[in-house]
Design an enzyme around this catalytic site. Sequence first.
Site, PDB file in Angstrom:
ATOM      1  N   SER A   1      -2.219  99.692  48.807  1.00 52.25           N
ATOM      2  CA  SER A   1      -2.432  99.743  50.256  1.00 52.25           C
ATOM      3  C   SER A   1      -3.909  99.912  50.515  1.00 52.25           C
ATOM      4  CB  SER A   1      -1.661 100.924  50.864  1.00 52.25           C
ATOM      5  OG  SER A   1      -1.853 100.996  52.266  1.00 52.25           O
TER       6      SER A   1
ATOM      7  N   ARG B   1      -0.079  92.420  47.410  1.00 48.34           N
ATOM      8  CA  ARG B   1       1.273  92.729  47.875  1.00 48.34           C
ATOM      9  C   ARG B   1       1.492  92.084  49.237  1.00 48.34           C
ATOM     10  NH1 ARG B   1       2.161  98.269  51.141  1.00 48.34           N
ATOM     11  NH2 ARG B   1       3.699  96.839  52.017  1.00 48.34           N
TER      12      ARG B   1
ATOM     13  N   THR C   1       1.701 103.711  56.361  1.00 50.11           N
ATOM     14  CA  THR C   1       2.076 104.889  55.579  1.00 50.11           C
ATOM     15  C   THR C   1       2.626 105.991  56.468  1.00 50.11           C
ATOM     16  OG1 THR C   1       0.372 104.361  53.927  1.00 50.11           O
ATOM     17  CG2 THR C   1       1.261 106.596  53.913  1.00 50.11           C
TER      18      THR C   1
ATOM     19  N   CYS D   1       0.456  81.904  45.428  1.00 52.90           N
ATOM     20  CA  CYS D   1       0.637  82.982  44.454  1.00 52.90           C
ATOM     21  C   CYS D   1      -0.725  83.499  43.990  1.00 52.90           C
ATOM     22  CB  CYS D   1       1.436  82.488  43.251  1.00 52.90           C
ATOM     23  SG  CYS D   1       1.572  83.734  41.940  1.00 52.90           S
TER      24      CYS D   1
ATOM     25  N   CYS E   1       3.471  88.040  37.024  1.00 55.30           N
ATOM     26  CA  CYS E   1       3.888  88.413  38.385  1.00 55.30           C
ATOM     27  C   CYS E   1       3.390  89.797  38.803  1.00 55.30           C
ATOM     28  CB  CYS E   1       5.416  88.358  38.466  1.00 55.30           C
ATOM     29  SG  CYS E   1       6.070  88.724  40.103  1.00 55.30           S
TER      30      CYS E   1
ATOM     31  N   CYS F   1       4.365  90.659  44.355  1.00 52.73           N
ATOM     32  CA  CYS F   1       3.944  90.589  45.758  1.00 52.73           C
ATOM     33  C   CYS F   1       4.995  89.926  46.631  1.00 52.73           C
ATOM     34  CB  CYS F   1       2.601  89.869  45.887  1.00 52.73           C
ATOM     35  SG  CYS F   1       2.694  88.072  45.699  1.00 52.73           S
TER      36      CYS F   1
ATOM     37  N   CYS G   1       6.075  84.273  46.962  1.00 52.34           N
ATOM     38  CA  CYS G   1       6.852  83.070  46.659  1.00 52.34           C
ATOM     39  C   CYS G   1       8.201  83.083  47.354  1.00 52.34           C
ATOM     40  CB  CYS G   1       7.035  82.930  45.149  1.00 52.34           C
ATOM     41  SG  CYS G   1       7.785  84.365  44.342  1.00 52.34           S
TER      42      CYS G   1
END
Length: 623
Positions: free
Chosen positions: A101, A354, A390, A568, A592, A595, A598
């Site tokens: 974050s 992410r 958050t 990606c 990977c 995130c 895709c």
Amino acid sequence: VDVFVLMLRALLVRGLPGPSGLAGSWVGTTQFVSSLGRCLSSSTLDVPAREVMQYDVCIVGAGPAGLSAAIKIKQLCKEQEKDVSVCVLEKGASVGAHILSGNVLEPRALDELLPDWKSDPDAPIKVAASKDSFRLLTSPTSSLPLPTPKHMRNKGNYVVSLSEVVRWLAGKAEALGVDIFPGFAASRLLLDGQGGVAGVATNDFGVGKSGARKPTYQPGVDLRAKVTLLGEGARGSLSEEAIKRYNLRAKGMEGVAADPQSYALGIKEVWEVPEAVHKPGTVLHTLGYPLDHSTYGGGFLYHMDNRRVALGLVVGLDYSNPYLSPYQEFQRWKQHPVVQEHIKGGTCLQYGARSLNEGGFQSIPKLSFPGGALIGCSAGLLNVPKIKGTHTAMLSGIGAGTAAFRVLTGQEEPEKPKRTFPPAPPVTAAESDKSSQPVNLESYERAIKASWVWTELQGVRNVRPGFAAGLYPGLAHAAIDQYLLRGKAWWTLHTHKPDHEHLQPAAQSAPIEYPKPDGVTTFDIPTSLYRSGTNHDHDQPPHLRLKDAGVPEYMNHPHYAAPESRYCPAGVYEYIKDDQGRPKLQINAQNCLHCKACDIKDPSQNIKWTVPEGGGGPNYTVM
């Protein structure tokens, strides 16, 4: 034997003793071992069998929402001398390993959960935001200062690493008696005889690509619970399963269908910079370059402690040009002089990415389902104009934890859920308890609607969808909505279609040429991927699944110029030529970052993201 192997494996995943109070300490490990001995049962020892662990509350995801829920339940247990067992499952190898974050933390919910947090010397929340800047980047070299919007002013907030914060929260939870199990990926919902959720099942370990069991095979665990809280983050696989199964988006929170959820992809790095450049507490946000005016997004740059600077670019996944690469746009953004002055002479320490929710108030689904609820980003509670989620995630965890405690301790009469969901598949007698109805947590929904989270999200509901008209019309509309009407407009703008439907065919789009990386400020994907610590066992069933293996070759490549190779941020998807010179999609699943871009952006929705074997994926420490 299986029980002890599982215990040993869990201890190895958690690692060696860490600082007192943190997840991974001997205190938490001792609780974990004792809880396994107390909760595990096996029908046979000569044949590998799935173990069963019984809890009152099972929470999926050791993020701010899940840990807040766990802490709140145990706080209430202590206050009222009740006993409610709570476990938290985390698919990362350690707590915080999959947490990424910005992050400028608004401590409003933290103040409610842990009022004395400021007196805790171990709290990794030290750097108060001291200066806000907001700039419009008008070209690769120029910019204009803009007034900082009221929702982006950070007085009273703190620049933090959220992965560090959740590790600290995990220590608080364990000290209260919460069992935290990192390295275990929840792969499917368990259903009771009434069709409600009755816990989750984790993946098996030691299964090869072919589906055959390897010598290291260990069956997964069924964690059965009266209440299941899903805090997986944006586009969580179990959360999406629950939303679909119980029609939560069609029901919505206001009795009308919620809009399709909209997402963005956030790409982030953490740098170590020279002392002369470091300005702790400085907060910078940008709009404009390198994104075109029809693509929503912007940059952020936050000065942390210890000469660290967090920086990143957020790109709305409703963009239309299939040639756009969010990763490459981020590299271009870093070369702007406004950014360069903050990282000049520095070194990149860590990289990650992410997806985040951007649908806002209009896209919030019904939050409760029979046997559980959605919390945090699984519920879509991010405040997009504020660029913060958050605080809202933590309050949702507090609300869900309180509701679960009250129902489980008989302080609130559970309502019988209406049967508007598909019947459950057949279950065994051991799995089914037909004497009780699934727990109903609609009181959690009422608490959210009565809280400041609801008021906050409702007041900014029109800002993000206003940018569908472009950058400058969006800015003008946001100014009218927030300054003139103060978020009380009599209209509500809506998101009418999901992000993947915005992608245009390549024939209608302009190709984008990106420069080669310089290796100083800009980097290629393999270099960045190394800094993420990402790792997966190569020999395991694919967690990135194609519904139709032919779609990439006959649809995505010819019609959309292979967009998966660009959206990606980890180089998972690449086209190689087969023996006859035809393009063939190769999936490098080991790269990977989880995130889920895709799963969101694939134009034909042919890619399904599922959880891999527990403990795989990125290994974030300062993100």
